[in-house]
Design an enzyme around this catalytic site. Sequence first.
Site, PDB file in Angstrom:
ATOM      1  N   ASP A  81       0.903  -1.193  -0.085  1.00  0.00           N
ATOM      2  CA  ASP A  81       0.006  -0.078   0.073  1.00  0.00           C
ATOM      3  C   ASP A  81       0.971   1.383   0.185  1.00  0.00           C
ATOM      4  O   ASP A  81       2.072   1.419   0.125  1.00  0.00           O
ATOM      5  CB  ASP A  81      -0.741  -0.158   1.322  1.00  0.00           C
TER       6      ASP A  81
ATOM      7  N   ASP B 111     -11.274   3.901  -1.630  1.00  0.00           N
ATOM      8  CA  ASP B 111     -11.632   2.947  -0.392  1.00  0.00           C
ATOM      9  C   ASP B 111     -13.088   3.210  -0.453  1.00  0.00           C
ATOM     10  O   ASP B 111     -13.611   4.185  -0.512  1.00  0.00           O
ATOM     11  CB  ASP B 111     -10.830   3.557   1.166  1.00  0.00           C
TER      12      ASP B 111
HETATM   13  C1  9PG Z   1      -4.952   0.846   5.733  1.00  0.00           C
HETATM   14  C2  9PG Z   1      -5.656   1.262   4.516  1.00  0.00           C
HETATM   15  C3  9PG Z   1      -6.277   0.150   3.649  1.00  0.00           C
HETATM   16  C4  9PG Z   1      -7.059   0.655   2.693  1.00  0.00           C
HETATM   17  C5  9PG Z   1      -5.977   1.395   1.759  1.00  0.00           C
HETATM   18  C6  9PG Z   1      -5.457   2.567   2.552  1.00  0.00           C
HETATM   19  O1  9PG Z   1      -5.871   8.942  -0.131  1.00  0.00           O
HETATM   20  N1  9PG Z   1      -5.541   8.890   0.927  1.00  0.00           N
HETATM   21  O2  9PG Z   1      -5.378   9.688   1.790  1.00  0.00           O
HETATM   22  C7  9PG Z   1      -5.900   7.348   1.498  1.00  0.00           C
HETATM   23  C8  9PG Z   1      -5.565   7.156   2.729  1.00  0.00           C
HETATM   24  C9  9PG Z   1      -5.719   5.661   3.169  1.00  0.00           C
HETATM   25  C10 9PG Z   1      -6.363   4.816   2.279  1.00  0.00           C
HETATM   26  C11 9PG Z   1      -6.662   5.233   0.995  1.00  0.00           C
HETATM   27  C12 9PG Z   1      -6.178   6.689   0.581  1.00  0.00           C
HETATM   28  O3  9PG Z   1      -6.384   3.519   2.816  1.00  0.00           O
HETATM   29  O4  9PG Z   1      -6.744   2.021   0.514  1.00  0.00           O
HETATM   30  O5  9PG Z   1      -7.491  -0.384   1.899  1.00  0.00           O
HETATM   31  O6  9PG Z   1      -5.606  -0.800   3.542  1.00  0.00           O
HETATM   32  O7  9PG Z   1      -4.972   1.967   3.746  1.00  0.00           O
HETATM   33  O8  9PG Z   1      -4.514   2.049   6.458  1.00  0.00           O
END
Ligand code: 9PG
Length: 499
Positions: free
Chosen positions: A309, A369
């Site tokens: 991730d 998400d």
């Molecule tokens: C775990 C999560 C989950 C999730 C992932 C990810 O754009 N953003 O700031 C952003 C932050 C977090 C995020 C997605 C986008 O979640 O997509 O499935 O694994 O991390 O912390």
Amino acid sequence: MLHTFTFGDLRIPANLAGEPTATSTGFVVPAGPVALLHPFGDTGFYRHGWNSWSPSGWTTTDGETIGIKNSPDRLLTADDAVNETPHLHSGSGVGAIAGPDGTVLLIGTLGLGNPRVGADRNTIWARSETDEAEWFVTFGPEQQAFADYAAILSERLGRRSQRAGRVWSSWYSYYEGIDEELVARTVADLTGYPFDVFQLDDGWEPIVGDWTAGPDFPSGMQATAGRIAEAGFRPGLWLAPMIALPDSTIARERPDLLVQDDAGRPLATGYNWNSHYYSLDTTQREVQDHLREVFERVTGWGFSYLKLDFMYAGAVTGRRHQDVHRETAYRDAISFIRETVGDDVYLLGCGVPMIPSIGVFDGARVGPDVGPFWDNAERVGDPSGVGAWNSIVDSVNRVWLKDVYEVDPDAVYFRSARNLLDPVERRLLQDVAAILEFKSTSDPVVWLHESERAELRQYLTETSTVEQTGRFTFRLDGREVDLTAVVAGESRSDTSYIG
Ligand code: 9PG
């Protein structure tokens, strides 16, 4: 040089860096700036976001641009911040404009260098930070044009063949609140359900950056992987190997291993967990040694499905030891990870730059998400924010990427408990995941009513046949699924949806 493309009766004057070469499906254009004059006037424009969470979709050249607006922190995390053009239409890697009768004129990159494609009522253009990759230009029926582009992308960058199967993930139920006993109970309850993978998400590690068992896993991660395997599932683990929070061991002790700003200080490369975080400078030998150690450790514990991730952070603009372009640094790093883990470990990319990940990752998340609600009330107008609708819109607009790797639209729900999504909305998520052919959920069995457990089993067991019949229309097991109004935000679907 000036050139005129001929597609049937259509003649498109162009300014190119060199002579294009015809292929059976279009033209390969030499690296360098591209500008095409199109005769379509104001028309549809397909904008593609840089990473998994970045907004993608169709707008019109005289309409609103698609992107993350008025939020620099979110833009830095969820799209290609330095190339964003809020007041003119552009996107990453590929773009297309709509011609008559369902045709499109498409330009797509065939490589790295943060390629960008934009358009207005007269032109469609392409350029990149490095002018190193060739372009593909084609004109034809929309789905055909995207399929032809995907085919040549795979030819150039590769295509892996491993399939994830059906995945249970801990994120969309327990979030960071996992511990070894809860995991053991959840796994035991799932025994006999037709899942292939049980994937632990964020929350097992002491802090992002330190990839060792955290205090809630006192028996160690190998013990948990063993329990998962005993229950008949492939052990899966989440990690974010390109980043480190300021309080992590690596960030505190070795700031010299991080990507830096112009003043030589560690550069903030994104925001989450109520903090900024840093990126590892993967061009350094010591960072590669660290990555090898991390990946040998987690696969040694018994995890053979890895959700990697926040990977975009390995491809941000910043100062690295070796003077290589940022997307090249990224691709070198993920290739190194692939070499370390071997071909049998499934790598699911999340927060990955889409094009540079082709051929190395087995699958990639293609939207923001999901959440147990339709739209994000706190972040209205941010298409990268958490929520079912944002996730559906981005994923459906990226269905063409199916031809380059498996595409993960994120988890679906069967639970009515702890969920604001109604049955129609839950069914929509399920259909989108069936259409993308990647089925995952986070519902613990104990959160499901008897009938919901039966629905889950049925969903996981049925083999769907999928056919795309239009931009947002599909035939799923013989059933017509029309997502046009849903994507447009006009309707969550009509109630005939749930039958
Ligand atoms: C775990 C999560 C989950 C999730 C992932 C990810 O754009 N953003 O700031 C952003 C932050 C977090 C995020 C997605 C986008 O979640 O997509 O499935 O694994 O991390 O912390």
